[in-house]
Motif scaffolding. Sequence first.
Motif, PDB file in Angstrom:
ATOM      1  N   UNK A 205       0.830  -1.212   0.000  1.00  0.00           N
ATOM      2  CA  UNK A 205       0.000   0.000   0.000  1.00  0.00           C
ATOM      3  C   UNK A 205       0.862   1.260   0.000  1.00  0.00           C
ATOM      4  N   UNK A 206       1.851   1.293  -0.884  1.00  0.00           N
ATOM      5  CA  UNK A 206       2.805   2.389  -0.919  1.00  0.00           C
ATOM      6  C   UNK A 206       3.085   2.837  -2.354  1.00  0.00           C
ATOM      7  N   UNK A 207       3.403   4.120  -2.459  1.00  0.00           N
ATOM      8  CA  UNK A 207       3.906   4.685  -3.707  1.00  0.00           C
ATOM      9  C   UNK A 207       5.061   5.633  -3.386  1.00  0.00           C
ATOM     10  N   UNK A 235       4.449   6.245   8.101  1.00  0.00           N
ATOM     11  CA  UNK A 235       4.963   5.949   6.775  1.00  0.00           C
ATOM     12  C   UNK A 235       6.476   5.797   6.887  1.00  0.00           C
ATOM     13  N   UNK A 236       7.165   5.692   5.743  1.00  0.00           N
ATOM     14  CA  UNK A 236       8.585   5.349   5.758  1.00  0.00           C
ATOM     15  C   UNK A 236       9.425   6.329   4.938  1.00  0.00           C
ATOM     16  N   UNK A 254       8.157   7.483  10.172  1.00  0.00           N
ATOM     17  CA  UNK A 254       7.731   8.758  10.741  1.00  0.00           C
ATOM     18  C   UNK A 254       6.231   8.710  10.970  1.00  0.00           C
ATOM     19  N   UNK A 255       5.768   9.464  11.942  1.00  0.00           N
ATOM     20  CA  UNK A 255       4.358   9.487  12.280  1.00  0.00           C
ATOM     21  C   UNK A 255       3.719  10.803  11.920  1.00  0.00           C
ATOM     22  N   UNK A 264       2.188  10.727   3.748  1.00  0.00           N
ATOM     23  CA  UNK A 264       3.336  10.613   2.858  1.00  0.00           C
ATOM     24  C   UNK A 264       4.259  11.812   2.976  1.00  0.00           C
ATOM     25  N   UNK A 265       5.529  11.577   2.689  1.00  0.00           N
ATOM     26  CA  UNK A 265       6.531  12.635   2.706  1.00  0.00           C
ATOM     27  C   UNK A 265       6.319  13.551   1.509  1.00  0.00           C
ATOM     28  N   UNK A 266       6.589  14.825   1.717  1.00  0.00           N
ATOM     29  CA  UNK A 266       6.344  15.821   0.675  1.00  0.00           C
ATOM     30  C   UNK A 266       7.635  16.413   0.128  1.00  0.00           C
ATOM     31  N   UNK A 267       8.709  16.274   0.858  1.00  0.00           N
ATOM     32  CA  UNK A 267      10.002  16.792   0.434  1.00  0.00           C
ATOM     33  C   UNK A 267      11.036  16.454   1.486  1.00  0.00           C
TER      34      UNK A 267
END
Length: 302
Positions: A205-207, A235-236, A254-255, A264-267
């Motif tokens: 379940x990741x992109x 997420x990771x 990270x939470x 999700x990470x943005x940058x």
Amino acid sequence: NTGWISGSNGEILKSTNSGVNWTAQTSGTAQILYSVFFINDQTGWVTGNGGVIRKTVNCGTNWTGQTSGTGTLLHCVNFSDENNGWITGFNGVILRTTNGGVNWNQRNTGLPTGNVYGISALDTSNCWVGNVSGSIYRTSDGGNSWTLQLAVANSFSDGIHMFNANYGIYYADPTAATGQPFQYRYTTNGGTDWILAANAPIVTSEYGVLNAWDWLDSNTIWLGVANVVSGATSSKVYKSNGGFITGNFTFGQFGGAPSQDGLYSQGIGFVDANNGLMGTNNSQMNRTTNGGSSWQIVSNPV
């Protein structure tokens, strides 16, 4: 220790102490700003919605507009020196300048019309880009023509970086959200071959996320992840130790607050092997002091 972030409503923030404190700068636009790039500590560019390009030559104290010649969204900007730069955008837009942005010209002959995302330029002639269809194209004549190097159906390009004319890395989505490897690829011959990294992580379940990566060198690379489970609170961030060729991948979690879109990470940006910052889709800032093994939420700069 000095860095910039950009965002909604023309926002540009600058930190001179690795993200502990941030100071707002006046961009001169209210458009969303997606990509910021500095070639040195004084000169940088930022791009965004509506074909916006802004440039500073004094560390962001003043930002002035440049004419893009398009009204489309401009996603990524990359310069090889103070004069030679490239920008990618929606609808197949690729712009090139040879005079620091005084003039920007279209250089997309031979490219499909889909959105162009990742970009890496070595000079005024040689440039590589990725697009919405999971493909890589290269030009060696300043964008007068482009050659398809890789096509991965059902993928999506998140980033590309060439360390030199031969060696480069590529970061792209898996072909499905579960059970497939991330498209972490490398080339040793200028892109004639793009090889899937050994032990590329298999997703659940990741992109990937556009431009959510950073590197210190060809061996040490961090790659953000989108956990697309609705309501996800973790997420990771993957880390490559030894580069894509070696294929040694670890991750830190990270939470964050849950959202309908997941987390999700943005940058991501690192100043050394230990200290890095990351934004998320819920307007949250996270920091690591141990190379990404763990991440802690820090005070939001806005």
